[in-house]
Design a protein around this motif. Sequence first.
Motif, PDB file in Angstrom:
ATOM      1  N   ALA A  21       0.849  -1.193   0.000  1.00  0.00           N
ATOM      2  CA  ALA A  21       0.000   0.000   0.000  1.00  0.00           C
ATOM      3  C   ALA A  21       0.877   1.233   0.000  1.00  0.00           C
ATOM      4  CB  ALA A  21      -0.908  -0.004   1.224  1.00  0.00           C
ATOM      5  N   GLN A  22       0.394   2.290  -0.585  1.00  0.00           N
ATOM      6  CA  GLN A  22       1.182   3.516  -0.635  1.00  0.00           C
ATOM      7  C   GLN A  22       0.251   4.711  -0.479  1.00  0.00           C
ATOM      8  OE1 GLN A  22       2.947   3.845  -4.489  1.00  0.00           O
ATOM      9  NE2 GLN A  22       1.001   4.155  -5.507  1.00  0.00           N
ATOM     10  N   GLU A  23       0.846   5.829  -0.044  1.00  0.00           N
ATOM     11  CA  GLU A  23       0.077   7.058   0.044  1.00  0.00           C
ATOM     12  C   GLU A  23      -0.236   7.538  -1.365  1.00  0.00           C
ATOM     13  OE1 GLU A  23      -1.075   8.429   2.634  1.00  0.00           O
ATOM     14  OE2 GLU A  23      -0.104   7.145   4.112  1.00  0.00           O
ATOM     15  N   THR A  24      -1.436   8.042  -1.589  1.00  0.00           N
ATOM     16  CA  THR A  24      -1.863   8.377  -2.932  1.00  0.00           C
ATOM     17  C   THR A  24      -2.316   9.825  -3.020  1.00  0.00           C
ATOM     18  OG1 THR A  24      -4.049   7.569  -2.386  1.00  0.00           O
ATOM     19  CG2 THR A  24      -2.554   6.024  -3.401  1.00  0.00           C
ATOM     20  N   THR A  29      -7.400   7.691   2.283  1.00  0.00           N
ATOM     21  CA  THR A  29      -6.447   7.203   3.281  1.00  0.00           C
ATOM     22  C   THR A  29      -5.317   6.444   2.615  1.00  0.00           C
ATOM     23  OG1 THR A  29      -8.251   7.008   4.840  1.00  0.00           O
ATOM     24  CG2 THR A  29      -6.209   5.857   5.392  1.00  0.00           C
ATOM     25  N   ARG A  30      -5.656   5.402   1.867  1.00  0.00           N
ATOM     26  CA  ARG A  30      -4.640   4.617   1.166  1.00  0.00           C
ATOM     27  C   ARG A  30      -5.246   4.023  -0.098  1.00  0.00           C
ATOM     28  NH1 ARG A  30       0.076   3.184   3.877  1.00  0.00           N
ATOM     29  NH2 ARG A  30       0.106   3.608   6.101  1.00  0.00           N
ATOM     30  N   ARG A  61      -8.613  -1.401   0.508  1.00  0.00           N
ATOM     31  CA  ARG A  61      -7.205  -1.067   0.288  1.00  0.00           C
ATOM     32  C   ARG A  61      -6.380  -2.238  -0.187  1.00  0.00           C
ATOM     33  NH1 ARG A  61      -5.297   0.684   6.184  1.00  0.00           N
ATOM     34  NH2 ARG A  61      -7.173   1.938   5.938  1.00  0.00           N
TER      35      ARG A  61
END
Length: 674
Positions: A21-24, A29-30, A61
Amino acid sequence: MRGSSLLPGLCFLLSLSGVVAQETKGTCTRCPQNAFCVNATHCTCNHGYNSESREKYFTYRFETCEDIDECKPPTSIHCGVNAECQNTIGSFHCHCVAGYKLLSGKAQFSNSNENTCQKITPSKTTNSTKEMQRIIETIESLLTNKTVLEEKRNITSTVTDILQTVESDVLNTALKAPDQEIQKVQKSTVAVETRVVTDNCSKEVTFSLNAQVNSMEIHCKDVIQGNIQARQAPLSMGFPRHVYWSGLSSPPPEDLPGPGIEPASPALAGASAVAFISYSSLGNIINATFFEEMNEKDQVYLNSQVVSAAIGPKNNTPLSQPVILNFQHMKVKSGVEIFCVYWKGTKEGGRWSKDGCALKQVNETHTICSSTHLSSFAVLMALHGQEEDPTLTVITYVGLSLSLLCLLLAALTFLLCKAIQNTSTSLHLQLSLCLFLAHLLFLTAIDRTENKVLCAVIAGALHYLYLASFTWMLLEGLHLFLTARNLAVVNYSSVNRLMKWLMFPVGYGVPAVIVAISAASRPHLYGTPDRCWLHLDQKFIWAFLGPVCAIICVNFVFFLMVFWILKRKLSSLNSEVSTIRNIKMLTFKATAQLFILGCTWFLGLLQVGPAARVMAYLFTIINSLQGVFIFLVYCLLSQQVQKWFGEIIKSKSESEAYTLSSRFGPDSKPSEVK
């Protein structure tokens, strides 16, 4: 399920990939990799990607965005005559087939409307191609000559020299025919594709080269060398014996075919070239035994062909962007660890190394790697731990099934037997319930990896239930210590008040806090490709092992202190016999519980070396029978429970006797026999 890994010792389960998962963008949130936020509420995949669920917008997510292969059905991009489609990560492009080029001189185009592929004038094509073929034939003769290779003094030095010389000679040959933009030569074990660039190209252009079942993508700006001349004259192809045959005790046979080409002239000013070479048999020579991080416990082997990538005339040029390498696996096998490696020249010769290489994407048939430098590359595959043992699997199923039955009977006994209702029994009950649910979930759902979200939930539930089991075990040890210190019966009032205040907040609250923090910080590390358990990446397994090891150590201290108290009181003549008897029985039961639920976990750490198999069997047998020992020690060996069982049996017998007597008593009239 796999042998010893099918046990509560889930910390030894291995796996290779997870959902990163990565910040977008936006305020979501994700969102997963290759996706971005829409309206701050949903995620959607980037252009060129499709979600695994095939939904355009999603919120969970753990969804993944997969690359769309536009060159295959149902899309099947048509590039026109004398051209072919080339898929790339997140996109695609068209390029002319070998022997053709665009009138504009560009390397690629978008669709058939831009197709201007024209046949290249074969002025120098024939000679250049023949020269390239001679190079390939020479290297093939060398790599297939087992007698010569067996006589080498240092095989790694020899291979390193071969790889460097072939790269230099292939690039030199391509640069001598700059009008032949693309050259492809393939023999039985070696294949090469070269591309020459004679003008400046757009920074957005990416070249795709293919050799056998492998491919490479490199940006045009990394290939262009401007008007830079090679710093030194290229190597002659008049059979480079001093390089190809370095380290041999005798010179090469005179009848071995060689190119017989005159020394090469300097490369054309302003022209640059990139070469991609694939060796299908070289992996048998420089195999996985040359991996610098080789582990004796693991089975590591090459699972791809060896490829080489080079640019010229100026080599050792830093890359502005990583080169992308696509490998096809030689063996299809899931549940293993993949390494992208390159051949690193050393003083001793050479070794496979992971430096500068990264794994981008992997499935059962292909691996995509990226590298910040050019060299020779391959894919290594590692099989960790022990192979599946059918005997251990049977022991696990039988032992856990029997434990589930015993834990259920123990829980019913703790609930229904009024004679043993006290604080200690409440602790036993909660421990039995947690172990029952953990074993049941482990036995039925540990392999449910098809749905990634469900697998992550199962892993989180197992994490919580096993942590809760060990937390209740800690409370058992604390209760034992407090009881022994006060030298009273188990339901001593002060002990009861303290334990009732601590029990449920600690027993269920502490594991919940640990799991909540773990899930919030690294949710993508719950679930592995082959087991629904915690990933080993980033030492995430210590979210489980850390608390467990701490609990076992604390309980061990409690038991030592209890034994010291008992020794001191047993030496006193004024001690009450009944009190000492109660403490001795309680200590025996708690010690047995520590052995069953605590010490045996250390057997998992001892599964190395010659005794690994023995430790695996001990670990499997003892841990799978946890419920059996709890029922035996706390129920069957309890005099109060035995008395209760006896009363139940006696009551049932009396009830049956009364029913019979009422049916055939004095006032009953038997039926007449006709």
